[in-house]
Design a protein around this motif. Structure first.
Motif, mmCIF file in Angstrom:
data_model
loop_
_atom_site.group_PDB
_atom_site.id
_atom_site.type_symbol
_atom_site.label_atom_id
_atom_site.label_comp_id
_atom_site.label_asym_id
_atom_site.label_seq_id
_atom_site.Cartn_x
_atom_site.Cartn_y
_atom_site.Cartn_z
ATOM 1 N N GLY A 1 0.852 -1.187 0.000
ATOM 2 C CA GLY A 1 0.000 0.000 0.000
ATOM 3 C C GLY A 1 0.885 1.233 0.000
ATOM 4 N N ARG A 2 0.857 2.006 -1.074
ATOM 5 C CA ARG A 2 1.772 3.130 -1.248
ATOM 6 C C ARG A 2 1.170 4.442 -0.741
ATOM 7 N NH1 ARG A 2 -1.660 6.364 -4.257
ATOM 8 N NH2 ARG A 2 -1.949 5.753 -6.432
ATOM 9 N N ALA B 1 -7.449 -0.014 -2.844
ATOM 10 C CA ALA B 1 -7.612 -1.223 -2.026
ATOM 11 C C ALA B 1 -8.933 -1.196 -1.266
ATOM 12 C CB ALA B 1 -6.443 -1.360 -1.059
ATOM 13 N N LEU B 2 -9.321 -0.027 -0.757
ATOM 14 C CA LEU B 2 -10.620 0.097 -0.094
ATOM 15 C C LEU B 2 -11.749 -0.240 -1.057
ATOM 16 C CD1 LEU B 2 -10.464 3.394 2.015
ATOM 17 C CD2 LEU B 2 -10.990 1.107 2.884
ATOM 18 N N ALA B 3 -11.661 0.285 -2.275
ATOM 19 C CA ALA B 3 -12.697 0.028 -3.280
ATOM 20 C C ALA B 3 -12.735 -1.457 -3.646
ATOM 21 C CB ALA B 3 -12.450 0.882 -4.520
ATOM 22 N N GLN B 4 -11.550 -2.069 -3.790
ATOM 23 C CA GLN B 4 -11.477 -3.494 -4.118
ATOM 24 C C GLN B 4 -12.071 -4.336 -2.989
ATOM 25 O OE1 GLN B 4 -10.250 -4.206 -7.148
ATOM 26 N NE2 GLN B 4 -10.531 -6.416 -7.040
ATOM 27 N N GLY B 5 -11.851 -3.894 -1.759
ATOM 28 C CA GLY B 5 -12.430 -4.600 -0.617
ATOM 29 C C GLY B 5 -13.947 -4.545 -0.627
ATOM 30 N N ALA B 6 -14.491 -3.401 -0.999
ATOM 31 C CA ALA B 6 -15.951 -3.278 -1.082
ATOM 32 C C ALA B 6 -16.513 -4.154 -2.199
ATOM 33 C CB ALA B 6 -16.338 -1.808 -1.309
ATOM 34 N N LEU C 1 -11.234 -0.518 6.446
ATOM 35 C CA LEU C 1 -9.801 -0.209 6.359
ATOM 36 C C LEU C 1 -9.196 -1.037 5.217
ATOM 37 C CD1 LEU C 1 -8.942 -0.381 10.178
ATOM 38 C CD2 LEU C 1 -9.059 1.704 8.786
ATOM 39 N N PRO C 2 -8.131 -0.541 4.596
ATOM 40 C CA PRO C 2 -7.506 -1.322 3.523
ATOM 41 C C PRO C 2 -6.981 -2.660 4.052
ATOM 42 C CG PRO C 2 -6.691 0.948 3.537
ATOM 43 C CD PRO C 2 -7.471 0.757 4.801
ATOM 44 N N HIS C 3 -6.994 -3.661 3.185
ATOM 45 C CA HIS C 3 -6.572 -5.021 3.537
ATOM 46 C C HIS C 3 -5.572 -5.493 2.483
ATOM 47 C CE1 HIS C 3 -6.625 -9.185 4.711
ATOM 48 N NE2 HIS C 3 -7.709 -9.083 5.473
ATOM 49 N N ALA C 4 -4.501 -6.143 2.932
ATOM 50 C CA ALA C 4 -3.494 -6.652 1.995
ATOM 51 C C ALA C 4 -4.075 -7.637 0.984
ATOM 52 C CB ALA C 4 -2.344 -7.313 2.766
ATOM 53 N N LEU C 5 -5.185 -8.300 1.334
ATOM 54 C CA LEU C 5 -5.860 -9.185 0.379
ATOM 55 C C LEU C 5 -6.204 -8.442 -0.898
ATOM 56 C CD1 LEU C 5 -8.582 -11.322 2.237
ATOM 57 C CD2 LEU C 5 -6.695 -12.163 0.824
ATOM 58 N N ASP C 6 -6.697 -7.212 -0.739
ATOM 59 C CA ASP C 6 -7.139 -6.432 -1.890
ATOM 60 C C ASP C 6 -5.969 -5.770 -2.604
ATOM 61 O OD1 ASP C 6 -9.958 -7.009 -1.354
ATOM 62 O OD2 ASP C 6 -9.603 -5.809 0.442
ATOM 63 N N LEU D 1 -5.244 -6.406 -6.596
ATOM 64 C CA LEU D 1 -4.927 -5.343 -7.547
ATOM 65 C C LEU D 1 -3.521 -5.510 -8.112
ATOM 66 C CD1 LEU D 1 -6.531 -2.403 -5.571
ATOM 67 C CD2 LEU D 1 -7.287 -3.240 -7.802
ATOM 68 N N ALA D 2 -2.587 -5.958 -7.256
ATOM 69 C CA ALA D 2 -1.220 -6.182 -7.719
ATOM 70 C C ALA D 2 -1.156 -7.287 -8.764
ATOM 71 C CB ALA D 2 -0.316 -6.527 -6.534
ATOM 72 N N GLY D 3 -2.044 -8.268 -8.635
ATOM 73 C CA GLY D 3 -2.082 -9.343 -9.623
ATOM 74 C C GLY D 3 -2.413 -8.828 -11.013
ATOM 75 N N TYR D 4 -3.365 -7.900 -11.088
ATOM 76 C CA TYR D 4 -3.694 -7.286 -12.384
ATOM 77 C C TYR D 4 -2.509 -6.478 -12.907
ATOM 78 C CZ TYR D 4 -8.617 -8.451 -11.490
ATOM 79 O OH TYR D 4 -9.795 -9.114 -11.247
#
Length: 224
Positions: free
Chosen positions: A63-64, A98-103, A184-189, A193-196
């Protein structure tokens, strides 16, 4: 198969996630001000449980920002230390994304207005739409007073609000169907996103990893 490690310390949450042999595992804790002590042990534990050696990693995602200045710095310091030692590239991921991806992952919402409390009576703000399973930024990320946020011009359909910035909900003058101010942001998300980004060849060298604070005048000067 690709093996990716993701980590995040940009908010009160500290989390790590691993993709290996197509399987994803993660650890997540809300531990304000404990990130520096906990992050490396969390990484070691996750790798040990998965039976993965550090040198098996293809790249490291993180998370940057935007987020807490100290937290973002911790993530970049650890990522650069590991990436330099392993001679591996890194994948910076927006904490708002990451927050958006989590949602998207948890609620299947397709349009997310992500907001992180930036203190100083401001929020970090970004709007995202799902595209083939990936939350993509619409417009720009910004830091601004709650009253000045807006949805993308011409946007339609329902929007969901995610992130601690939605604690200012009565001041955020944008229409959302619902919001989660506890998200809150999660490393899962970040991993997702990093995979894409990895598939698109967007990994960068460790020395190019930079924090994104959105505030030009705080902590580091903007690169020219």
């Amino acid at each position: 198969m690709t093996t990716l490690l993701a980590l995040d310390t940009a908010t009160e949450a500290c989390s790590v996630a691993l993709l290996h042999d197509g399987k994803v595992t993660s650890h997540y804790e809300v531990i304000p001000r404990m990130h520096a002590q906990k992050l490396l042990p969390m990484i070691k534990q996750l790798l040990a449980e998965s039976g993965v050696a550090l040198n098996a990693l293809d790249a490291i995602a993180f998370g940057r920002g935007p987020g807490a200045f100290t937290g973002v710095r911790i993530a970049i310091g650890v990522v650069q230390g590991l990436a330099f030692a392993l001679e591996r590239p890194v994948l910076p991921v927006s904490n708002l994304a990451a927050l958006a991806q989590g949602a998207l992952r948890e609620r299947r919402v397709q349009q997310v207005a992500a907001a992180i409390d930036a203190r100083m009576d401001e929020v970090y703000w970004g709007c995202y739409q799902a595209e083939a399973g990936e939350m993509r930024l619409v417009g720009q990320e910004a830091v601004l007073p709650p009253e000045r946020v807006s949805l993308p011009e011409g946007s339609r359909g329902e929007w969901f609000g995610a992130g601690t910035g939605w604690g200012y909900a009565e001041r955020l003058a944008v229409p959302v169907s619902a919001s989660d101010a506890g998200a809150l942001p999660h490393a899962l998300d970040i991993l997702s996103l990093a995979g894409y980004a990895w598939a698109r060849g967007e990994a960068i060298a460790a020395e190019q990893a930079q924090p994104v604070y959105l505030r030009d005048n705080v902590a580091t000067p903007k690169a020219r």
